[in-house]
Write a protein that holds these residues in place. Structure first.
Motif, mmCIF file in Angstrom:
data_model
loop_
_atom_site.group_PDB
_atom_site.id
_atom_site.type_symbol
_atom_site.label_atom_id
_atom_site.label_comp_id
_atom_site.label_asym_id
_atom_site.label_seq_id
_atom_site.Cartn_x
_atom_site.Cartn_y
_atom_site.Cartn_z
ATOM 1 N N LYS A 25 2.551 -93.266 -33.298
ATOM 2 C CA LYS A 25 2.717 -94.347 -34.264
ATOM 3 C C LYS A 25 3.278 -95.596 -33.594
ATOM 4 C CE LYS A 25 3.700 -91.001 -37.818
ATOM 5 N NZ LYS A 25 4.834 -90.131 -38.030
ATOM 6 N N ASP A 27 3.462 -98.900 -31.415
ATOM 7 C CA ASP A 27 2.529 -99.939 -30.965
ATOM 8 C C ASP A 27 2.675 -100.102 -29.450
ATOM 9 O OD1 ASP A 27 4.807 -101.547 -30.465
ATOM 10 O OD2 ASP A 27 4.559 -102.681 -32.315
ATOM 11 N N LEU A 80 10.679 -91.866 -34.195
ATOM 12 C CA LEU A 80 10.519 -93.278 -34.534
ATOM 13 C C LEU A 80 11.043 -93.495 -35.948
ATOM 14 C CD1 LEU A 80 6.852 -93.614 -33.255
ATOM 15 C CD2 LEU A 80 8.916 -94.304 -32.049
ATOM 16 N N ARG A 81 11.885 -94.538 -36.120
ATOM 17 C CA ARG A 81 12.439 -94.866 -37.440
ATOM 18 C C ARG A 81 12.337 -96.371 -37.658
ATOM 19 N NH1 ARG A 81 17.040 -92.615 -35.292
ATOM 20 N NH2 ARG A 81 18.095 -94.543 -35.737
ATOM 21 N N ARG A 82 11.934 -96.750 -38.827
ATOM 22 C CA ARG A 82 11.890 -98.178 -39.169
ATOM 23 C C ARG A 82 13.301 -98.744 -39.190
ATOM 24 N NH1 ARG A 82 7.079 -99.747 -38.959
ATOM 25 N NH2 ARG A 82 5.456 -98.687 -40.103
ATOM 26 N N ALA A 83 13.468 -99.913 -38.585
ATOM 27 C CA ALA A 83 14.763 -100.598 -38.586
ATOM 28 C C ALA A 83 14.871 -101.425 -39.868
ATOM 29 C CB ALA A 83 14.877 -101.497 -37.364
ATOM 30 N N PRO A 84 16.049 -101.483 -40.485
ATOM 31 C CA PRO A 84 16.214 -102.228 -41.735
ATOM 32 C C PRO A 84 15.825 -103.710 -41.615
ATOM 33 C CG PRO A 84 18.197 -100.956 -41.251
ATOM 34 C CD PRO A 84 17.274 -100.832 -40.078
ATOM 35 N N GLN A 85 16.066 -104.303 -40.455
ATOM 36 C CA GLN A 85 15.772 -105.730 -40.268
ATOM 37 C C GLN A 85 14.363 -105.958 -39.727
ATOM 38 O OE1 GLN A 85 17.802 -103.819 -38.574
ATOM 39 N NE2 GLN A 85 18.046 -104.433 -36.458
ATOM 40 N N GLY A 86 13.566 -104.900 -39.674
ATOM 41 C CA GLY A 86 12.204 -105.000 -39.143
ATOM 42 C C GLY A 86 12.134 -104.357 -37.770
ATOM 43 N N GLY A 87 10.965 -103.989 -37.369
ATOM 44 C CA GLY A 87 10.796 -103.320 -36.086
ATOM 45 C C GLY A 87 11.020 -101.825 -36.222
ATOM 46 N N THR A 88 11.169 -101.157 -35.093
ATOM 47 C CA THR A 88 11.295 -99.703 -35.072
ATOM 48 C C THR A 88 12.344 -99.275 -34.060
ATOM 49 O OG1 THR A 88 8.939 -99.517 -35.590
ATOM 50 C CG2 THR A 88 10.000 -97.546 -34.764
ATOM 51 N N TYR A 89 13.220 -98.373 -34.493
ATOM 52 C CA TYR A 89 14.153 -97.720 -33.583
ATOM 53 C C TYR A 89 13.464 -96.485 -33.023
ATOM 54 C CZ TYR A 89 18.079 -100.201 -35.836
ATOM 55 O OH TYR A 89 18.935 -101.136 -36.333
#
Length: 101
Positions: A25, A27, A80-89
């Motif tokens: 998942k 990019d 992979l986890r979505r970051a609250p401010q956008g992007g991915t952790y």
């Protein structure tokens, strides 16, 4: 895990369960960041620059990145986890060494 007795001792071998193959998942930019982190670990283990052979998908959404390696199976679990401010952790667990079938 497979246990075998030999010469008065026991050998334990990790065998990867049969997981479905798939695409990550991540990019392209995130893949580059993940591979950079894997490279540091692999070089510290004297295995060279990592190349991903395949991605296996765990039922909980995590990914198992299996590296190209001629002598042994080497895999990392990538979360992979979505970051609250956008992007991915992302976080990485491993390496897990296993016997190739």
């Amino acid at each position: 895990m497979k246990l075998e007795k030999f010469q008065g001792g026991t050998s334990m071998t990790m065998v990867m369960i049969d997981l479905p193959r798939g695409d990550t998942k991540a990019d392209d930019l995130l893949k580059k960041d993940i591979l950079s982190r894997l490279k540091k670990v692999e070089l510290s283990q004297h295995r060279g620059t990592p190349e991903v052979d395949e991605v296996r998908l765990l039922p909980d959404g995590r990914e198992v990145w299996v590296l190209k390696n001629r002598t042994q199976g080497v895999a990392y679990i990538v979360t992979l986890r979505r970051a609250p401010q956008g992007g991915t952790y992302f976080s990485i667990t491993g390496p897990q060494i296993f016997q190739r079938g």
